[in-house]
Scaffold this active site. Structure first.
Site, PDB file in Angstrom:
ATOM      1  CG  ASN A 437      37.011  46.854  40.004  1.00  0.00           C
ATOM      2  OD1 ASN A 437      37.626  47.799  40.540  1.00  0.00           O
ATOM      3  ND2 ASN A 437      35.779  47.033  41.351  1.00  0.00           N
ATOM      4  CD  GLU A 438      38.051  46.803  44.804  1.00  0.00           C
ATOM      5  OE1 GLU A 438      37.179  46.240  45.359  1.00  0.00           O
ATOM      6  OE2 GLU A 438      38.537  47.588  44.587  1.00  0.00           O
ATOM      7  CG  ASP A 439      36.806  40.505  38.860  1.00  0.00           C
ATOM      8  OD1 ASP A 439      36.681  41.245  39.598  1.00  0.00           O
ATOM      9  OD2 ASP A 439      36.829  39.652  37.392  1.00  0.00           O
TER      10      ASP A 439
END
Length: 853
Positions: A437-439
């Site tokens: 998630n959103e790395d």
């Protein structure tokens, strides 16, 4: 292992103590899994962290080491077995385990199930002591960070990236830091001669007329055990026995892996909610010894389905699609993101899971995304999604950070992912596995090296080496263990960066975060699949009274109300969106709650309707779904959740429900710029306007998630808002809501500009509305309502409401108890008789309010 009931002892009777103290205290009574905050709370050693500002007073717990122990005796039937194994379903997180004083395990991953052979260590006729020493995860993560270097992250501290532990425990923008530790999932003693350690029902239904089944059973046995066999029995969804070949019914065990292959003709397939039945087959796998003595039975309920992620180019737009097909049927995804249901996970129970997932179904949702900053959820979560027909988008547990890639860390991750997939892969609800998630967003934010053209797979020399994890390591494991579920490197991910609206999925946070766009602009902020977006609102007054005990603190700007909101800059952002759109009737807490909830409901309604419109059918499915952030909370706070921590729906829950119905109507208002050389031009709406000074038109369309065309009659009425008078009605129009797509009905309906006008439309079958929609002038704060009267009658099981003039945002409150209502926060027009169902009693204390009442 998957254990037989007569050879399993679930260990209970835990005691705990702070590591540098001597006094042992009993953990919560009769539990097999626990965490230290739960035990301290049960024994009155810490205050409830969810009340007032008590979360500040428990932070010391996470900086201490803690010990747990218990005593157990091997049951009589276990004494007769050759093998004794301790199974640790989950240890949180850095743990050293001893049995009778001898170290048997060191653990460093909250998500891993550990199995330890203790045959030569357990005492068969005496009491045994199991002890576990838990290091402080926060301190251990900081120690590891000093060794391996600091990374980058949003939320929490950078040290969290070193720990394979639920990342939200370090605090997020919707929850306090609660640094848990303990045996958070059960510990079991398994005694066996031979057993099934894993059963995988591998399903292939690429041809929906025939299901190919391969039941792969992993057998573990003592060397002295010979002549084992595996027998298979299959029941169809109605409980009838499925006829399978004799060669598959009984297979001799000649190695550790036993395969039983057969076909099921004309299978009853599993479909997501709204597209078909949630058919589940029962697969019963039994292990027998040479004398046909039953050693173990493994039973699984499995749905047969084929899921694919369709990413195909368009002829008339840039980029590619992003939508799901199940059994060949395109499915528009309307759902929500899921965070852990509690800051202390062991306190979230099986009934809690069932209640919350039923809420998703009651809200017309067909997909839930398990966010990567929590944990791989309990089995009951996925079983309920199987049963209810909810598709699951499953993130791997990486969130908002640049994670390390040193060998020990990656080896740990690989073990974690393999364990997770072995546990989850029999669940038909799984629709997508996503790397993080959103790395990738973090990499963009900190200007790390991310060459999108580099497909080499080796990024170890860059400062974003975790790309290798998401683009090479994880997909290889998924292909090996879960080949029937699509893999996606991250969320968001695709195209030219994470904000590319033409390829992959996006997280659209330019409403609330980012550029703080007006929510009326959602239509131009969409993408191929919007997997995060949202708007904040306060929970109900009942919920504030449950978590704030000082009544003098119950006002919008109080210290305690502010404390129960973790979003950075929420004061400015929430005020911006409310003041920009809603007339606030008063600054007491009750009025402010209503204003924020109505604003959130309007905001999310716009998003869902605008994006769902772009589901135009084959080769024109420009948007494949919308997943709101978020369904739930882990503690009582004001957040983006559409249902608060206590399970009380906000008005936005119902707005999302209405926009996600199988049959729906959509409307949108287009401003027309002044005439240029005698031609009217429709302009892109850039936000709320006082439309009385402009010409404008209204579009009306229908959406149909069912697989059948639905003929109906479209009725459209036009009202002047202030007087409430109906000033026009269009001629009834016979329309067809085409199956599984959007149908445009009215394009650019011209509306007079001398008054503020609301347009009310509905599609009717057999004189009954099956869907309604209203388009009100924006912003709502400029509207004036006069002489409104809403009547309601209370009956056992429902409330009936009518209004003399158009009314906005009717909220029903049952003061004396919590009752789930099937609708709330709706509009009423003079032609309506609204029936709201629920567990309502004629004796309930009920009040209603509506916008500008």
């Amino acid at each position: 292992m998957t254990e037989a009931s007569n050879s399993v002892l679930v260990l209970k009777g835990w005691q705990y103590k702070q590591a540098d103290t001597t006094e042992w205290k009993p953990a919560r009574k009769d539990v097999s899994a626990t965490q230290v905050q739960a035990d301290l709370l049960a024994n009155g050693e810490i205050p409830d962290p969810f009340i007032n500002r008590n979360a500040c007073d428990i932070q010391w717990v996470g900086d201490k080491d803690w010990e747990y122990k218990l005593q157990f005796t091997v049951p009589v039937e276990g004494i007769k077995k050759s093998n004794q194994v301790l199974v640790f379903e989950g240890l949180d997180t850095f743990a050293t385990v001893k049995l009778n004083g001898a170290e048997i395990l060191t653990a460093d991953n909250m998500f891993v199930k550990y199995t330890v052979d203790v045959t030569d260590k357990v005492k068969l006729n005496k009491s045994n002591e199991l002890s576990i020493y838990f290091k402080s995860a926060s301190l251990e993560a900081r120690r590891l960070e000093k060794i391996h270097g600091s990374g980058y992250c949003f939320n929490g501290e950078t040290a969290r990236l070193q720990a394979r532990k639920a990342q939200y425990g370090w605090g997020w923008d919707w929850g306090d830091s609660v640094m848990t530790c303990g045996p958070w999932r059960p510990v079991k003693l398994v005694s066996y001669d031979a057993g099934l350690s894993d059963v995988y029902v591998k399903v292939d239904v690429a041809d929906t007329k025939k299901a190919k089944i391969d039941i792969q059973s992993t057998v573990e046995a003592a060397s002295v055990v010979k002549g084992l066999s595996v027998e298979t029995k299959v029941l169809d969804p109605n409980g009838a026995v499925v006829d399978i070949p004799a060669s598959a019914k009984k297979v001799a065990v000649t190695g550790s892996l036993v395969s039983s292959k057969f076909d099921i003709s004309s299978p009853a397939l599993w479909y997501p909610r709204g597209t078909g039945e949630q058919s589940l087959y029962t697969f019963e796998t039994s292990l027998y010894d040479a004398h046909h003595k039953l050693l173990q039975v493994n039973t699984k309920k499995v749905g047969l389905r084929h899921v694919e992620l369709v990413q195909e180019p368009f002829e008339d737009e840039e980029g590619t699609s992003f939508f799901f097909k199940v059994n060949g049927i395109p499915v528009y995804c309307s759902g929500s993101n899921w965070i852990p249901g509690h800051s202390i996970p062991c306190l979230f129970t099986e009934p809690d899971y069932k209640k919350w997932l039923q809420l998703a179904i009651d809200g017309n949702q067909n997909m839930i995304r398990v966010w990567g900053g929590g944990y791989y959820e309990e089995d009951i979560f996925y079983s309920e999604c199987d049963r209810l027909g909810i598709m699951v988008w499953q993130d791997f547990m990486f969130a908002c950070g640049i994670y390390p890639t040193y060998p020990e860390f990656i080896a740990n991750v690989c073990t974690e992912v393999e364990v997770a997939l072995h546990r989850l892969r029999n669940h038909c609800c799984l629709a997508l596995l996503a790397g993080n998630n959103e790395d990738y967003c973090v990499a963009e934010s900190f200007n790390l090296e991310w060459n999108r053209e580099d497909k080499s797979g080796d990024y170890s020399k860059t400062n974003f080496s975790a790309r290798t994890t998401y683009e090479v390591t994880l997909p290889k494991i998924c292909e090996k263990l879960q080949p029937d579920v699509p893999y996606h490197p991250g969320s968001p991910w695709g195209g030219n960066g994470t904000s590319d609206k033409t390829v992959g999925d996006i997280h659209q946070w330019n409403v609330w975060h980012g550029s703080q766009e007006k929510y009326q602009n959602w239509y131009k902020l969409g993408g191929r699949f919007v997997s995060e977006f949202g708007m904040e609102a306060l929970p109900s007054l009942k919920s504030y009274r449950d978590c704030i005990t000082d009544s003098s603190e119950l006002y919008p700007q109080s210290e305690y109300v502010d404390f129960h909101n973790k979003a950075e800059g929420f004061e400015r952002r929430l005020a911006l969106y409310v003041i920009e759109n809603i007339k606030v009737q008063g600054m007491d807490l009750e009025n402010w709650i209503y204003a924020t909830q109505l604003m959130q409901a309007e905001c999310l309604s716009y998003a869902y309707k605008c994006w769902r419109r772009r589901w135009y059918g084959d080769h024109k499915r420009y948007t494949g779904g919308a997943i709101v952030w978020q369904l739930n909370d882990c503690m009582p706070v004001a957040s983006w959740a559409i249902v608060d921590y206590y399970g009380r729906p906000k008005l936005s829950f119902y707005a999302v429900k209405r926009e996600s119905t199988a049959i729906g109507l959509g409307m949108y208002r287009n401003e027309i710029v002044p005439k240029i050389e005698g031609v009217n031009v429709v302009a892109e709406n850039d936000g709320p306007h006082d439309y009385s000074n402009h010409d404008y038109t209204v579009d009306i369309w229908g959406v149909n998630a069912s697989l059948k065309d639905t003929p109906a009659t479209l009725l459209v009425d036009v009202y002047e808002v202030e007087s409430g008078k109906k000033i026009n009605s269009l001629k009834p129009q016979e329309v067809v809501l085409k199956a599984n797509q959007t149908s445009e009905f009215v394009k650019a309906l011209e509306i007079p500009n001398d008054k503020k006008i609301v347009v009310y439309s509905r599609v009717v079958v057999d004189k009954k509305p099956i869907a309604t929609a209203a388009d009100w002038p924006q912003p709502l704060k400029y509207l004036k309502f006069s002489d409104r009267k809403v009547k309601f009658e209370l009956f056992d099981g429902y409330i009936k409401l009518t209004a003399n003039k158009p009314v906005k945002g009717v909220e029903i409150t049952i003061k004396n108890r919590d009752v789930f209502l099937q609708d709330n926060g709706f509009d009423i027009f003079p032609t309506d008789e609204i029936i709201v169902k629920g567990d309502i009693k004629k004796t309930d204390d009920v009040s209603i309010r509506y916008y500008q009442m």
